[in-house]
Design an enzyme around this catalytic site. Structure first.
Site, short mmCIF file in Angstrom:
data_model
loop_
_atom_site.label_atom_id
_atom_site.label_comp_id
_atom_site.label_asym_id
_atom_site.label_seq_id
_atom_site.Cartn_x
_atom_site.Cartn_y
_atom_site.Cartn_z
N ASP A 1 -2.68 6.37 -3.49
CA ASP A 1 -1.53 5.74 -2.85
C ASP A 1 -1.00 4.62 -3.75
O ASP A 1 -1.49 4.41 -4.86
CB ASP A 1 -1.87 5.24 -1.45
CG ASP A 1 -2.81 4.05 -1.45
OD1 ASP A 1 -3.51 3.84 -2.46
OD2 ASP A 1 -2.85 3.32 -0.44
N SER B 1 0.82 -1.21 0.00
CA SER B 1 0.00 0.00 0.00
C SER B 1 0.85 1.26 0.00
O SER B 1 1.58 1.53 -0.94
CB SER B 1 -0.96 -0.04 1.20
OG SER B 1 -1.90 1.00 1.13
N ASP C 1 -6.01 2.17 -3.41
CA ASP C 1 -7.25 2.03 -2.65
C ASP C 1 -7.52 3.23 -1.75
O ASP C 1 -8.52 3.26 -1.04
CB ASP C 1 -7.27 0.73 -1.84
CG ASP C 1 -6.24 0.69 -0.73
OD1 ASP C 1 -5.38 1.59 -0.66
OD2 ASP C 1 -6.28 -0.26 0.08
#
Length: 443
Positions: free
Chosen positions: A239, A100, A243
């Site tokens: 990012d 992430s 998400d």
């Protein structure tokens, strides 16, 4: 008790701790054993742009195949694209290889169920139990096959565009899109261009090592400068795995997840399609709560983490929820957080009301909120110490009803998060550092 899975799958530094090729191989096999007990025996794998993605993709592919599951590779694609294509391909599960918003030297693995939602805790625990068993291989004629989904980007681009009302376009808008050198680099600019906007793309040149580096939703300096310098109408920052979203108005002011939730809730209410209220988290700004009260929209808080937001939304039958960090969930438009789609929904609200981003946020006033992260890797829990609890109580007494204190352990990193919010920014900063110092004294 979980040994491997955190609040968002498995994550860590590549080659150390959990994130090793050996574990990825075994994890693929263990997940395959659990998932092969029913369904299509088909799993989709996507990844972000960090260099270690190739390594873990190969290991997961081998493990799943050894368990008898067929594997479909997407290559670099946003996390919500994996969730979407898992549903449309009727796959048994989707796998995302990503850390992430973390730096390139970290990576992670998380799973989606066949309906595109995060795996249930019970299924993750079942996979962990399989990890304790010796790895075996199915008979050769039962080994899984591997294929590629060559048109995955085009499929997902069309899905994203389908969330924008057909009677409107983005013609006349200049938008800066920051892809964080991550999984949306070949997706997001095309989506907004094809809807009619003039797009200035930044963070769209991944090299395997620059994901999230000084760009993206966790580093807003570059996009703020670009929006102002290019005289753009707004900016959209995603990012590394796509998400999460943060936005910037034409003046360079950051619009965070709480303000985006307010925009979406107000827009849904004005169109008569809001079902129930809004779910935030313990970290959501008190200003969101107060602004929604003015609209008579119910608001509730879950634990931090989009999986817990989703759980509360399902329990209440509500459709909108998210985190101030930019995870935005709208169950009328998907099954997981989707930065691109959230941006499209905000732009749709702008077009419906013929309003600017500044005008959409003028009735929500965010209270000063400070988050201090303290690195802590000890075995004991500092949040239970008398010293820290006393500091917390002292600050809460000073803040009264116009402020909050939240202390929690991160579910993805070795950090203690100290959050304080109140009316006066200088006081909030002082109070947050006071509590953080109490935690540091225990390190």
């Amino acid at each position: 008790m979980r040994k491997f899975f955190g609040t968002d799958g498995i994550r860590g530094k590549v080659g150390a701790g959990k994130m090793t090729p050996e574990l990825a191989l075994k994890l693929g096999w263990a997940a395959g054993r659990v998932l092969s007990r029913s369904g299509t025996k088909k799993v989709i794998i996507g990844k972000d742009t960090r260099i270690s993605g190739y390594l873990f993709e190969s290991a997961m592919e081998a493990g799943l195949s050894a368990a008898g599951l067929n594997v479909m590779l997407m290559g670099p694609m946003p996390t919500p694209a994996v969730a979407y294509l898992t549903r449309t391909f009727r796959a048994e599960a989707g796998v995302v290889i990503s850390a992430s918003h973390n730096p390139y030297y970290d990576n992670g693995i998380k799973f989606f169920s066949n309906d595109g939602s995060k795996l249930d805790d019970e299924v993750e625990l079942e996979i962990e139990r399989e990890l304790d068993k010796p790895l075996t291989c199915v008979e050769s004629h039962l080994l899984g096959k591997v294929s590629r989904i060559d048109d995955a980007p085009g499929r997902y681009i069309e899905y994203c565009k389908g969330n924008f009302p057909a009677e409107h376009t983005l013609h006349g808008l200049k938008i800066v899109v920051d892809c964080a050198h991550g999984a949306t680099y070949h997706i997001a600019p095309s989506v907004f261009r094809e809807l009619g906007a003039e797009v200035i793309a930044i963070g769209d040149k991944p090299d395997g090592l620059n994901i999230n580096h000084e760009v993206g939703a966790t580093s807003m300096g570059k996009i703020r400068e670009t929006v102002i310098g290019e005289n753009a109408d707004l900016g959209i920052a995603l990012d590394g795995d796509g998400d999460r979203i943060m936005m910037v108005n034409r003046h360079g002011k950051v619009i965070d997840g709480d303000e985006i939730l307010y925009i979406l809730a107000y827009d849904a209410q004005s169109r008569g399609v809001l079902r129930g209220g809004v779910v935030g988290t313990l970290m959501s700004n008190l200003g969101l709560d107060l602004a929604l009260q003015e609209l008579d929209i119910p608001f509730d808080r879950s634990n931090v983490g989009d999986r817990y937001v989703m759980t509360m939304m399902k329990e209440k039958g509500w459709r909108i929820g998210g985190e101030n960090s930019g995870h935005i969930l709208n169950l009328d438009h998907g099954t997981t957080g989707d930065g691109i789609v959230a941006g499209i929904l905000v732009l749709a609200a702008m077009r419906r009301r013929n309003a600017t981003l500044e005008e959409l946020t003028e009735n929500i006033k965010m209270l000063p909120q400070v988050l201090v992260n303290v690195r802590f890797e000890g075995a004991h829990n500092p949040l239970e110490s008398e010293q820290v609890l006393a500091a917390k109580s002292e600050v809460e007494a000073l803040l009264g009803e116009r402020g909050r204190v939240l202390l929690r352990k991160s579910g993805t990193e070795p950090l203690i998060r100290v959050m304080v919010e109140g009316d006066v920014e200088a006081d909030v900063i002082k109070h947050a550092n006071y509590i953080a110092d109490a935690v540091r004294n225990l390190v």
